[in-house]
Design an enzyme around this catalytic site. Structure first.
Site, PDB file in Angstrom:
ATOM      1  N   GLY A  12     -14.589  59.968  42.380  1.00 58.85           N
ATOM      2  CA  GLY A  12     -16.002  59.150  42.634  1.00 58.85           C
ATOM      3  C   GLY A  12     -17.089  60.072  43.116  1.00 58.85           C
ATOM      4  O   GLY A  12     -18.006  59.389  43.746  1.00 58.85           O
ATOM      5  N   GLY A  13     -17.230  61.437  43.116  1.00 56.93           N
ATOM      6  CA  GLY A  13     -18.120  62.274  43.773  1.00 56.93           C
ATOM      7  C   GLY A  13     -18.309  61.548  45.128  1.00 56.93           C
ATOM      8  O   GLY A  13     -17.091  61.485  46.024  1.00 56.93           O
ATOM      9  N   SER A  20     -16.246  66.394  48.441  1.00 59.02           N
ATOM     10  CA  SER A  20     -16.025  64.874  49.148  1.00 59.02           C
ATOM     11  C   SER A  20     -14.786  64.566  48.872  1.00 59.02           C
ATOM     12  O   SER A  20     -14.478  63.473  49.390  1.00 59.02           O
ATOM     13  CB  SER A  20     -17.015  63.962  48.073  1.00 59.02           C
ATOM     14  OG  SER A  20     -18.402  64.459  48.277  1.00 59.02           O
ATOM     15  N   THR A  25     -13.276  62.942  38.928  1.00 59.07           N
ATOM     16  CA  THR A  25     -12.234  63.423  39.901  1.00 59.07           C
ATOM     17  C   THR A  25     -10.964  62.308  39.718  1.00 59.07           C
ATOM     18  O   THR A  25     -11.164  60.991  39.178  1.00 59.07           O
ATOM     19  CB  THR A  25     -12.675  63.460  41.244  1.00 59.07           C
ATOM     20  OG1 THR A  25     -13.730  64.361  41.284  1.00 59.07           O
ATOM     21  CG2 THR A  25     -11.364  63.861  42.172  1.00 59.07           C
TER      22      THR A  25
END
Length: 550
Positions: free
Chosen positions: A453-454, A433, A361
């Site tokens: 970063g998930g 997220s 991301t």
């Protein structure tokens, strides 16, 4: 994976207008657009299009994202341009007869949701931009058509993903033109991507969602077993949503609502921390308190969150101060086992296991001297998404279908547990997220921030806010400070290597925590308005990161 080597760029520490992103080339584009008379929205849109060329692991035309924007005399707004499930999608489409799930939700064309990036950037520009549309798209076209010199970090990233990209001929053609993988210091041209961008420049969203691009997408999807059709593309619409607002100390926190889980979890954790003493930084008390609030917020995330257009999401209940303070009241001196933390929304019968998470991301933050501010996070989910470059179009497809609850009670590719509220349904938006966030005081945006970063995105933003507000760090120090992460399950604290002393780690373990060290978490690029200047917080964790300003 993106290499973690740090490049020292020696940029200015403050500016009148500033943009910070994961690519110095893309940041330079955004800064140039603002120098030419554009505002922060123009700069953000131009940077995002440039990232689709210079940061293929996460920057994209084939994905989607969220943005939070504010300006002088304008109420803060939240834009949802996340991917949607195609009309052919079904709740159990990735389930195998033995009860396990197919890899099709993560790699290949069946993993792709209907992309929203082009529609989102256009909607943001139409509502708040200042310059002509062509002015903010043209720089990306030049980068793709004329090429750019490949930075070392990008070359390492591609090398690290060769096994995935080599599986698909269209990806090999782009990343290994002439049979050789792109290398640091060489010039890389992407002519198919340039042509796609030209159609977007000339026709706006219709240059992507209709016409030649849509025809090509449908032909490939039908031939290769993908789900997306011209009707899905033509039907795509962005959604303007009311941002979530909370308070932390003297600041108003403006952040993304569902279908992002980030804003709810962030505000929950800040409310818990507000009711607890501030521990000395760098101590085992700090690690313990953060881990405990993270566990509780991520448990609620697993139980309750999803697309509010398709399920009743109890956002107001989750953020009700009395409820959140009741969660904080359960924090003890020793670690609470994850199995003993139960959301009132989650059945106790759920069974869980975990899998490896991704770190991709990309996020960009932009501010200008007139008071406009944009926090924009965009993604194709895992690094290089589904691994497939769209045939003849030059962009990578997302693998966002894995962000749905593919198998309720079982983890997705990020190791996250999710509920039926996030089950696959045609037209639905998968839970995310991403946490683009603004902090406002006295009517002015003081900080702009977000991260890739998930699931670590949420906790990266949380810790950066804490560093800024509670520990009074300057923005550059706040984003560089070592981080930690807990997501309820697995019941483990992840800490960045060398961020805490051996003594602190032992004390954390003595409190009952399991600890694992890892190389890095997130890439939180942030901007701070202070003393009439915009100060830059450039996260060094990604090797291609950079900022620009004037």
């Amino acid at each position: 994976m993106v290499a973690a080597t740090i490049i020292c760029l020696a940029p200015p520490s403050f500016a009148r207008n500033a943009v910070v992103s994961d690519s110095v080339i893309a940041s330079d584009v955004g800064a140039a657009v603002m120098r030419a008379g554009g505002n922060a929205v123009d700069g953000a849109v131009a940077t995002a299009f440039a990232l689709s060329v210079t940061l293929p692991s996460a920057g994209n035309l084939g994905g989607g994202g969220f943005a939070v924007v504010a300006g002088p005399g304008v109420r803060p707004a939240a834009l949802d341009f996340r991917e949607r499930a195609p009309r052919l999608a079904r709740a159990n489409m990735y389930m195998l007869p033995d009860g396990t799930t197919s890899a099709d939700s993560q790699r290949g064309l069946r993993a792709a949701g209907v992309p929203g990036s082009v529609a989102g950037l256009h909607a943001l520009h139409v509502k708040y931009g200042k310059l002509p549309w062509k002015s903010v798209v043209e720089p990306a076209i030049r980068l793709a058509r004329d090429g750019f010199v490949v930075p070392e970090g990008l070359a390492r990233s591609v090398q690290g993903s060769r096994a995935l990209l080599a599986r698909f001929s269209t990806s090999r053609n782009v990343f290994a033109p002439g049979g050789s993988w792109i290398a640091s210091g060489t010039r890389w041209q992407q002519l198919d991507l340039a042509n796609t961008l030209v159609r977007i420049r000339d026709r706006g969203p219709d240059g992507f969602y209709r016409g030649d691009t849509a025809e090509r997408i449908e032909r490939t999807m039908q031939r290769e077993g993908g789900l997306i059709r011209k009707a899905d593309l033509a039907a795509y619409r962005v959604k303007w949503r009311t941002p979530l607002r909370g308070t932390y100390r003297d600041y108003t926190v403006v952040t993304m609502p569902p279908p992002s889980s980030g804003g709810v979890a962030l505000l929950q954790m800040l409310e818990m921390l507000r009711s607890l003493p501030i521990p000395p930084r760098g101590t085992e008390q700090e690690v313990h308190v953060l881990a405990e609030v993270m566990k509780r917020a991520f448990c609620d995330r697993a139980a309750a969150l999803g697309d509010p257009d398709y399920a009743k999401i109890p956002t107001s209940e989750l953020l009700q101060p009395k409820y959140v303070q009741s969660l904080a009241a359960t924090i003890q001196e020793r670690a609470t086992p994850a199995t003993e933390i139960q959301s009132i929304f989650l059945p106790r019968s759920a069974a869980f296991r975990t899998r490896k998470e991704s770190k991709d991301t990309t996020h960009l933050s932009v501010m200008d001297s007139n008071g406009w501010a944009v926090a924009l996070t965009t993604t194709i989910n895992n690094s290089y998404g589904a691994g497939v470059v769209a045939e003849g179009l030059g962009f990578l497809w997302n693998n966002e279908m894995d962000d749905f609850t593919v198998n309720p009670g079982k983890p997705n590719g990020y190791g996250l547990i999710q509920s039926e509220n996030n089950a696959i349904h045609p037209g639905k938006t998968p839970l995310s997220s991403m946490t683009p966030t603004l902090l406002i005081r006295d009517g002015r945006v003081r900080w702009v921030l977000g991260s890739p970063g998930g699931p670590t995105i949420i906790n990266t933003v949380l810790q950066t806010v804490r560093n800024l507000v509670d520990y009074g760090m300057p923005v550059d120090e706040a984003v560089r400070r070592a981080r930690m992460h807990h997501q309820w399950l697995p019941d483990r604290i992840d800490l960045e290597r060398n961020g805490w002393s051996t003594e602190v780690l032992e004390q954390v373990k003595q409190r009952g925590h399991t600890v694992q060290e890892r190389s890095r978490m997130g890439s939180c690029h942030a901007l701070e308005l202070r003393d009439g200047r915009i100060w830059v917080g450039q996260d060094p964790r990604l090797s291609t990161s950079g900022n620009a300003g004037e």
